[in-house]
Scaffold this active site. Structure first.
Site, PDB file in Angstrom:
ATOM      1  N   HIS A 165      41.727 -10.681 125.327  1.00  0.00           N
ATOM      2  CA  HIS A 165      41.440  -9.299 125.730  1.00  0.00           C
ATOM      3  C   HIS A 165      41.205  -8.427 124.492  1.00  0.00           C
ATOM      4  CE1 HIS A 165      42.375  -9.613 130.067  1.00  0.00           C
ATOM      5  NE2 HIS A 165      43.211 -10.556 129.681  1.00  0.00           N
ATOM      6  N   LYS A 188      41.102  12.116 132.165  1.00  0.00           N
ATOM      7  CA  LYS A 188      41.759  13.394 131.891  1.00  0.00           C
ATOM      8  C   LYS A 188      41.382  13.963 130.528  1.00  0.00           C
ATOM      9  CE  LYS A 188      44.779  15.221 133.901  1.00  0.00           C
ATOM     10  NZ  LYS A 188      44.834  16.341 134.874  1.00  0.00           N
ATOM     11  N   GLU A 212      40.209  -5.439 124.471  1.00  0.00           N
ATOM     12  CA  GLU A 212      40.428  -4.031 124.799  1.00  0.00           C
ATOM     13  C   GLU A 212      41.843  -3.558 124.543  1.00  0.00           C
ATOM     14  OE1 GLU A 212      40.999  -6.272 128.775  1.00  0.00           O
ATOM     15  OE2 GLU A 212      39.872  -6.475 126.900  1.00  0.00           O
ATOM     16  N   GLY A 238      41.199 -11.125 135.277  1.00  0.00           N
ATOM     17  CA  GLY A 238      41.763 -11.018 136.614  1.00  0.00           C
ATOM     18  C   GLY A 238      42.886 -12.016 136.797  1.00  0.00           C
ATOM     19  N   ASP A 261      42.359  19.955 136.209  1.00  0.00           N
ATOM     20  CA  ASP A 261      41.198  19.322 136.840  1.00  0.00           C
ATOM     21  C   ASP A 261      40.448  20.283 137.758  1.00  0.00           C
ATOM     22  OD1 ASP A 261      42.304  17.134 135.567  1.00  0.00           O
ATOM     23  OD2 ASP A 261      43.330  16.451 137.376  1.00  0.00           O
ATOM     24  N   CYS A 295      38.222 -13.210 129.540  1.00  0.00           N
ATOM     25  CA  CYS A 295      39.278 -13.974 130.207  1.00  0.00           C
ATOM     26  C   CYS A 295      38.735 -14.629 131.487  1.00  0.00           C
ATOM     27  CB  CYS A 295      40.479 -13.074 130.481  1.00  0.00           C
ATOM     28  SG  CYS A 295      41.993 -13.991 130.876  1.00  0.00           S
ATOM     29  N   TYR A 296      39.136 -14.149 132.658  1.00  0.00           N
ATOM     30  CA  TYR A 296      38.607 -14.695 133.915  1.00  0.00           C
ATOM     31  C   TYR A 296      37.088 -14.586 133.938  1.00  0.00           C
ATOM     32  CZ  TYR A 296      37.784 -15.143 138.979  1.00  0.00           C
ATOM     33  OH  TYR A 296      37.325 -15.537 140.215  1.00  0.00           O
TER      34      TYR A 296
END
Length: 535
Positions: A181, A390, A183, A60, A240, A91-92
């Site tokens: 991070h 999606k 990710e 964050g 969708d 991280c945060y």
């Protein structure tokens, strides 16, 4: 889809505002593990109701020292320890663990942003598995604060090349932390780390798949919709809403009544093409309503994009209510539910960022799928795709035997061309100009064999005039912009790199064939900082 009824182990991400939070969700799902993201400041009951196997505290933009810094709820530590929940702070999130469990976080002497090399310094790391002391890897850092003292029972697993704490763990308490991070793709071994953490450290099972999602959602719909209830589905012509309609149709059959609304804001020949697909290929029961005059009359003189979205959302619901009344006369039974193809990115982008102090979102999307519904709407909502991205919806559609060509269609916004004409959409022939430009652009992409490489492409009417020379005469005509992006889920995107010959040909086709356009531009902005759509 109900998170509480998902059969697989659930990984819950508590979002503290990182721009990468959605990537954590996506990376974990790519490992066939169901993940869900909620606000980092959610009450304990929300966490208990979801019953996660693992909790990840995201990064964050805040400092844990700030008086308004977001924190996890009271009782969080006691809950996870009493229930054997593994916790990973990123991280945060790492700094929050350290601070709340008795350690110290200070303002760093040297900030670390971007690519950084870290080194494993622990001989027997539970977190890093087979890696040995001295192993190095490149990671992506983004922090100004750093850990200066660990809570009791924790040890440092890795440090950065500048000496900052990069990874910590306390296996006995099931708390772990990464200052970087994992990710993002810039962390070269990030996915390997997440995979090892989930499967080897936490013992999570990789048993989440689209077949289970389909079966579970059909079960939920059958339990929700009463035996005599009828359902309306708003079909937009996009992937969708079509997948949502096909799914509900499979669950309740002819008690589903689809409606396709021509709001006057559709692309070139969109109405004819979409209705042909619905009737000839998908065999869905669809009623087409021409409400173009109704929408455009309400939009006359409106330039603000958020106001446009609200007006369009309200008019859609009015039409759905009218459709429901007509069905009631015909069936003798009033429809109860409205199906919408809301996706998880719609939900995420309409939630307030933690620590923002807002009761509602810093609105990225507020169309009728999420933010534009009137409070007095008479129909109850069914949103079977609201926890899916999606690409997951496309996978679900494939299982439902929806034609592949239809599933590969680029996304089209609920408000249609209203968000691609800047300013008043009813002025002059702006909509018609945009339709022609957009058709040339998209057809050129298809002819070049590029359509499937691009996540979304479209043209934008900028609403400004430019001096030009056409036919040896000075012109004062409109400027249009072309946008094409690559993305996995629409949460982040990068602009597509066309070769110069393609762009030259497209520009010539547009200026030679569309009266009123003398300048073509290309949007080369990523998301962030922009959104994908123009507004």
């Amino acid at each position: 889809m109900d998170a509480q009824k998902v059969k697989s182990d659930l990984v819950l991400i508590l979002d503290f505002g990182s721009q990468y939070t959605h990537l954590i969700t996506r990376r974990i799902r790519s490992l066939s593990v169901f993940s869900l993201c909620i606000s980092g400041t959610s009450p304990l009951k929300s966490i208990i109701d979801i019953n996660p196997r693992v909790i990840i505290l995201s990064g964050g933009p805040h400092s844990v020292h700030a008086p308004d810094a977001p924190v996890f709820c009271d009782g969080f530590v006691e809950y996870v320890e009493a229930n054997g929940v593994h916790v990973l702070g990123i991280c945060y999130g790492l700094q929050l663990i350290v601070q709340k469990l008795g350690g110290l976080v200070k303002v760093g002497d040297r900030q670390e942003y971007g690519k950084m090399n870290i080194e494993v310094i622990s001989e027997n790391s539970t977190f890093f598995g087979s890696r040995i002391k001295g192993d190095k890897q490149d990671v992506w850092m983004s922090h100004g604060d750093e850990v200066s003292k660990l809570p009791d029972g924790f040890k440092v697993v890795a440090v950065s090349q500048q000496g900052a704490v990069a990874a910590i763990e306390n296996p006995s308490r099931k708390f772990y932390g990464l200052q970087y991070h994992p990710e993002v793709t810039h962390s070269t071994q990030g996915m390997k780390t997440l995979r090892y953490f989930l499967f080897d450290v936490c013992g999570v099972s990789a048993d989440w798949n689209m077949e289970d999602v389909l079966n579970e959602e059909i079960k939920v719909i059958k339990e929700t919709v009463g035996a005599d209830d009828h359902v309306i589905c708003a079909l937009s012509g996009g992937v969708d809403s079509t997948v949502a309609a096909t799914l509900v149709h499979k669950a309740i059959g002819d008690r589903l009544h689809c409606i396709f609304v021509d709001n006057g804001l559709l692309r070139y020949k969109e109405r004819e093409r979409v209705m042909d697909t619905f009737e000839e290929h998908l065999h869905l029961p669809v009623t087409c309503v021409d409400a173009s005059e109704q929408f455009l009359s309400k939009l006359k003189g409106v330039a603000d994009p958020e106001t446009k979205r609200k007006i369009i959302g309200k008019e859609f619901i009015c039409i759905f209510d009218e459709f429901a009344q007509e069905l009631e006369k015909k069936l003798g039974n009033k429809p109860v539910y409205l199906v919408q193809g809301t996706l998880y990115p719609d939900v995420i982008e309409s939630c307030p960022p933690p620590g923002s102090g807002r009761n509602h979102s810093h609105t990225i999307k507020s169309h009728h799928n999420v933010g534009g519904l009137p409070k007095d709407m008479k129909l109850k909502l069914i949103e079977p795709l609201k926890l899916l991205f999606k690409d997951e919806v496309r996978a679900l559609g494939k299982i439902l035997n929806i034609p592949e060509g239809f599933l590969k269609r680029h996304p089209f916004p609920g408000p249609g061309l209203a968000v691609r004409v800047l300013g008043d959409v009813t002025e002059g022939n702006h909509l018609e100009i945009l339709r022609q430009v957009d058709e040339i652009f998209i057809q050129s992409i298809k002819d070049a064999g590029l359509y499937d490489e691009i996540w979304q492409a479209f043209a934008v009417f900028l609403g400004i005039l430019s001096v030009g020379v056409q036919g040896d005469q000075r012109t004062h005509s409109h400027v249009v912009s072309l946008r094409a992006v690559t993305s996995q889920d629409g949460m982040t995107a990068d602009w597509y790199r066309f070769d110069s010959e393609f762009l030259d040909q497209v520009s010539r086709k547009i200026t030679n064939n569309v009266r009123g356009v003398n300048r073509v531009t290309l949007d080369i902005t990523s998301k962030p900082p922009s959104t994908i759509e123009w507004e």
